[in-house]
Write a protein that holds these residues in place. Structure first.
Motif, PDB file in Angstrom:
ATOM      1  N   ALA A  79     -17.135   2.746  15.490  1.00 22.73           N
ATOM      2  CA  ALA A  79     -18.157   2.897  14.461  1.00 22.73           C
ATOM      3  C   ALA A  79     -19.358   2.058  14.896  1.00 22.73           C
ATOM      4  N   GLU A  80     -20.469   2.727  15.144  1.00 20.82           N
ATOM      5  CA  GLU A  80     -21.640   2.045  15.705  1.00 20.82           C
ATOM      6  C   GLU A  80     -22.599   1.522  14.638  1.00 20.82           C
ATOM      7  N   ARG A  81     -22.699   2.239  13.522  1.00 23.61           N
ATOM      8  CA  ARG A  81     -23.703   1.852  12.517  1.00 23.61           C
ATOM      9  C   ARG A  81     -23.237   2.276  11.129  1.00 23.61           C
ATOM     10  N   ALA A  82     -23.527   1.433  10.144  1.00 26.16           N
ATOM     11  CA  ALA A  82     -23.280   1.759   8.739  1.00 26.16           C
ATOM     12  C   ALA A  82     -24.585   1.558   7.980  1.00 26.16           C
ATOM     13  N   GLU A  83     -24.900   2.498   7.104  1.00 26.34           N
ATOM     14  CA  GLU A  83     -26.131   2.406   6.323  1.00 26.34           C
ATOM     15  C   GLU A  83     -25.916   3.045   4.959  1.00 26.34           C
ATOM     16  N   GLY A  84     -26.915   2.926   4.111  1.00 26.51           N
ATOM     17  CA  GLY A  84     -26.818   3.517   2.787  1.00 26.51           C
ATOM     18  C   GLY A  84     -26.467   2.510   1.724  1.00 26.51           C
ATOM     19  N   ILE A 230     -21.102  -4.646  12.707  1.00 24.96           N
ATOM     20  CA  ILE A 230     -21.515  -3.532  11.862  1.00 24.96           C
ATOM     21  C   ILE A 230     -21.702  -3.951  10.402  1.00 24.96           C
ATOM     22  N   ALA A 231     -20.837  -4.833   9.909  1.00 26.35           N
ATOM     23  CA  ALA A 231     -20.973  -5.291   8.523  1.00 26.35           C
ATOM     24  C   ALA A 231     -22.225  -6.144   8.350  1.00 26.35           C
ATOM     25  N   GLU A 232     -22.477  -7.012   9.308  1.00 28.44           N
ATOM     26  CA  GLU A 232     -23.665  -7.868   9.251  1.00 28.44           C
ATOM     27  C   GLU A 232     -24.934  -7.033   9.286  1.00 28.44           C
ATOM     28  N   HIS A 233     -24.946  -6.004  10.126  1.00 25.13           N
ATOM     29  CA  HIS A 233     -26.121  -5.149  10.223  1.00 25.13           C
ATOM     30  C   HIS A 233     -26.368  -4.350   8.943  1.00 25.13           C
ATOM     31  N   LEU A 234     -25.302  -4.065   8.195  1.00 29.39           N
ATOM     32  CA  LEU A 234     -25.467  -3.400   6.904  1.00 29.39           C
ATOM     33  C   LEU A 234     -26.103  -4.341   5.888  1.00 29.39           C
ATOM     34  N   GLY A 235     -25.946  -5.652   6.102  1.00 30.31           N
ATOM     35  CA  GLY A 235     -26.493  -6.637   5.173  1.00 30.31           C
ATOM     36  C   GLY A 235     -25.456  -7.545   4.555  1.00 30.31           C
ATOM     37  N   CYS A 236     -24.188  -7.394   4.958  1.00 35.05           N
ATOM     38  CA  CYS A 236     -23.129  -8.250   4.421  1.00 35.05           C
ATOM     39  C   CYS A 236     -23.321  -9.686   4.894  1.00 35.05           C
ATOM     40  N   SER A 237     -23.171 -10.627   3.987  1.00 37.36           N
ATOM     41  CA  SER A 237     -23.294 -12.038   4.344  1.00 37.36           C
ATOM     42  C   SER A 237     -22.098 -12.477   5.185  1.00 37.36           C
ATOM     43  N   ILE A 238     -22.383 -13.312   6.163  1.00 40.97           N
ATOM     44  CA  ILE A 238     -21.349 -13.889   7.029  1.00 40.97           C
ATOM     45  C   ILE A 238     -21.260 -15.374   6.710  1.00 40.97           C
ATOM     46  N   GLU A 239     -20.038 -15.879   6.561  1.00 36.51           N
ATOM     47  CA  GLU A 239     -19.874 -17.286   6.210  1.00 36.51           C
ATOM     48  C   GLU A 239     -19.094 -18.035   7.280  1.00 36.51           C
ATOM     49  N   ALA A 240     -19.348 -19.332   7.360  1.00 41.21           N
ATOM     50  CA  ALA A 240     -18.676 -20.184   8.334  1.00 41.21           C
ATOM     51  C   ALA A 240     -17.359 -20.685   7.771  1.00 41.21           C
ATOM     52  N   ILE A 247     -16.616 -12.301   7.301  1.00 42.28           N
ATOM     53  CA  ILE A 247     -17.397 -11.581   6.303  1.00 42.28           C
ATOM     54  C   ILE A 247     -17.116 -12.196   4.934  1.00 42.28           C
ATOM     55  N   GLN A 248     -18.154 -12.528   4.214  1.00 47.77           N
ATOM     56  CA  GLN A 248     -17.995 -13.147   2.890  1.00 47.77           C
ATOM     57  C   GLN A 248     -17.583 -12.086   1.873  1.00 47.77           C
ATOM     58  N   THR A 249     -16.527 -12.385   1.107  1.00 45.59           N
ATOM     59  CA  THR A 249     -16.066 -11.479   0.059  1.00 45.59           C
ATOM     60  C   THR A 249     -15.744 -12.267  -1.208  1.00 45.59           C
ATOM     61  N   ASP A 250     -15.667 -11.532  -2.328  1.00 46.25           N
ATOM     62  CA  ASP A 250     -15.241 -12.154  -3.579  1.00 46.25           C
ATOM     63  C   ASP A 250     -13.738 -11.934  -3.760  1.00 46.25           C
ATOM     64  N   GLU A 254     -14.723  -7.471  -2.237  1.00 45.04           N
ATOM     65  CA  GLU A 254     -16.022  -6.825  -2.083  1.00 45.04           C
ATOM     66  C   GLU A 254     -16.982  -7.796  -1.408  1.00 45.04           C
ATOM     67  N   SER A 255     -17.763  -7.286  -0.465  1.00 48.88           N
ATOM     68  CA  SER A 255     -18.738  -8.110   0.239  1.00 48.88           C
ATOM     69  C   SER A 255     -19.968  -8.300  -0.641  1.00 48.88           C
ATOM     70  N   THR A 256     -21.000  -8.902  -0.064  1.00 52.01           N
ATOM     71  CA  THR A 256     -22.244  -9.098  -0.805  1.00 52.01           C
ATOM     72  C   THR A 256     -23.064  -7.813  -0.910  1.00 52.01           C
ATOM     73  N   VAL A 257     -22.644  -6.759  -0.220  1.00 47.35           N
ATOM     74  CA  VAL A 257     -23.268  -5.439  -0.372  1.00 47.35           C
ATOM     75  C   VAL A 257     -22.394  -4.629  -1.331  1.00 47.35           C
ATOM     76  N   PRO A 258     -22.892  -4.252  -2.504  1.00 50.11           N
ATOM     77  CA  PRO A 258     -22.087  -3.504  -3.473  1.00 50.11           C
ATOM     78  C   PRO A 258     -21.469  -2.244  -2.852  1.00 50.11           C
ATOM     79  N   GLY A 259     -20.176  -2.065  -3.092  1.00 44.42           N
ATOM     80  CA  GLY A 259     -19.485  -0.886  -2.588  1.00 44.42           C
ATOM     81  C   GLY A 259     -18.910  -1.036  -1.197  1.00 44.42           C
ATOM     82  N   ALA A 260     -19.260  -2.129  -0.507  1.00 47.51           N
ATOM     83  CA  ALA A 260     -18.725  -2.395   0.831  1.00 47.51           C
ATOM     84  C   ALA A 260     -17.742  -3.559   0.746  1.00 47.51           C
ATOM     85  N   PHE A 261     -16.505  -3.318   1.146  1.00 47.12           N
ATOM     86  CA  PHE A 261     -15.436  -4.299   1.056  1.00 47.12           C
ATOM     87  C   PHE A 261     -15.026  -4.737   2.467  1.00 47.12           C
TER      88      PHE A 261
END
Length: 293
Positions: A79-84, A230-240, A247-250, A254-261
């Motif tokens: 999977a090269e790219r995720a968008e939307g 790919i998750a970071e490029h979609l806008g998902c926050s990355i945490e140390a 990938i940061q999740t609750d 679910e990540s910081t991008v709604p609908g993306a887990f």
């Protein structure tokens, strides 16, 4: 064709999540590049009901069971790219195919950055490990070497005496203080300050002063990062984390991008097959609930 969920990564966590969803008769697409993190290991341990089984056999059996469900589609590739956005995601694979889904699940696993020691990479997962719960028992209480990569290696060295006689190779990674040295001594851990030159044989450590120390097995703490950006490029926050980044999740995965887990090693610490499966099963159930409520 549009899917309810697109799962990026078809190893243990991704498949565990997909299983929950297809059993709810949801349409699921799994996109998998076929590079399991534990592909170098001959046996998997600590996974209830599968102790000592070849990890490739576990993964192959699981995939076969998933493919028996009519609402599952499996695509081999990157999977090269995720968008939307939520309810309207698009994932593009390396062959330029575009796949549409209401939800995304990143189960990409992680990549390991190993100490730059000659001979370590080819022994990773075979004679050099990161998890004593997965591989410590098989060393039969023999001599264990722990190669430090940073301050967190202190914890690893403190724990390892449960499985054998331990030597901690500082290798310039950190300097324990007096209290830490006293604690290690009380646990029977030998501290070796001479740098490691290379690994030889099965699990032998050649030091910079040319001494050769033999061990039943070695442990080290790699630094990890999601195997794909790919998750970071979609806008998902990355945490140390103390082990690298994830990938940061609750609590629902679910990540910081709604609908993306996200789930598995890419979205939790610590790491093992058992924990990845459990994390994936939880993520799958939460994904289903997000489609219902």
């Amino acid at each position: 064709m549009s899917y309810d969920v697109i799962v990026i990564g078809g190893s243990y966590a991704g498949m565990a999540a997909a299983l929950q969803l297809i059993r709810a008769r949801r349409k699921v697409l799994v996109i998998d590049a076929g590079k399991r993190r534990n592909r170098f290991a001959e046996e998997s341990h600590g996974f209830l009901g599968q102790d000592g089984v070849d990890p490739a056999e576990i993964a192959g059996k699981a995939r076969g069971q998933l493919l028996a469900y009519p609402t599952l589609t499996w695509v081999e590739g990157n999977a090269e790219r995720a968008e939307g956005e939520k309810d309207a995601f698009v994932v593009t694979t390396a062959d330029s195919a575009r796949h549409h889904g209401r939800r995304l699940l990143f189960a990409t696993g992680v990549s390991d950055t190993l100490p730059a020691i000659e001979g370590l990479g080819e022994r990773w997962g075979r004679n050099v490990f990161h998890c004593p719960y997965c591989h410590g028992y098989e060393l039969d209480q023999g001599r264990i070497g722990c190669i430090a990569t940073g301050p967190m290696s202190l914890h690893q060295a403190q724990l390892l005496p449960e499985w054998g006689e331990v030597t901690l190779f500082l290798n310039g990674a950190f300097v324990p203080d007096e209290a830490q040295r006293a604690d290690l001594a009380a646990r029977g851990v030998t501290i070796e300050e001479t740098p490691v030159a290379r690994l030889e044989g099965k699990a032998d450590v050649r030091l910079a002063d040319d001494r050769l120390l033999p061990f039943a097995g070695l442990f080290t703490a790699s630094q990890v990062a999601p195997a794909s950006q790919i998750a970071e490029h979609l806008g998902c926050s990355i945490e140390a984390t103390p082990f690298g980044t994830q990938i940061q999740t609750d609590a629902t995965k679910e990540s910081t991008v709604p609908g993306a887990f996200a789930c598995g090693d890419a979205a939790r610490v610590p790491h093992s097959v058992s924990l990845a499966v459990g994390d994936g099963a939880w993520a799958g159930a939460q994904l289903h609930r997000s489609l219902v409520f």
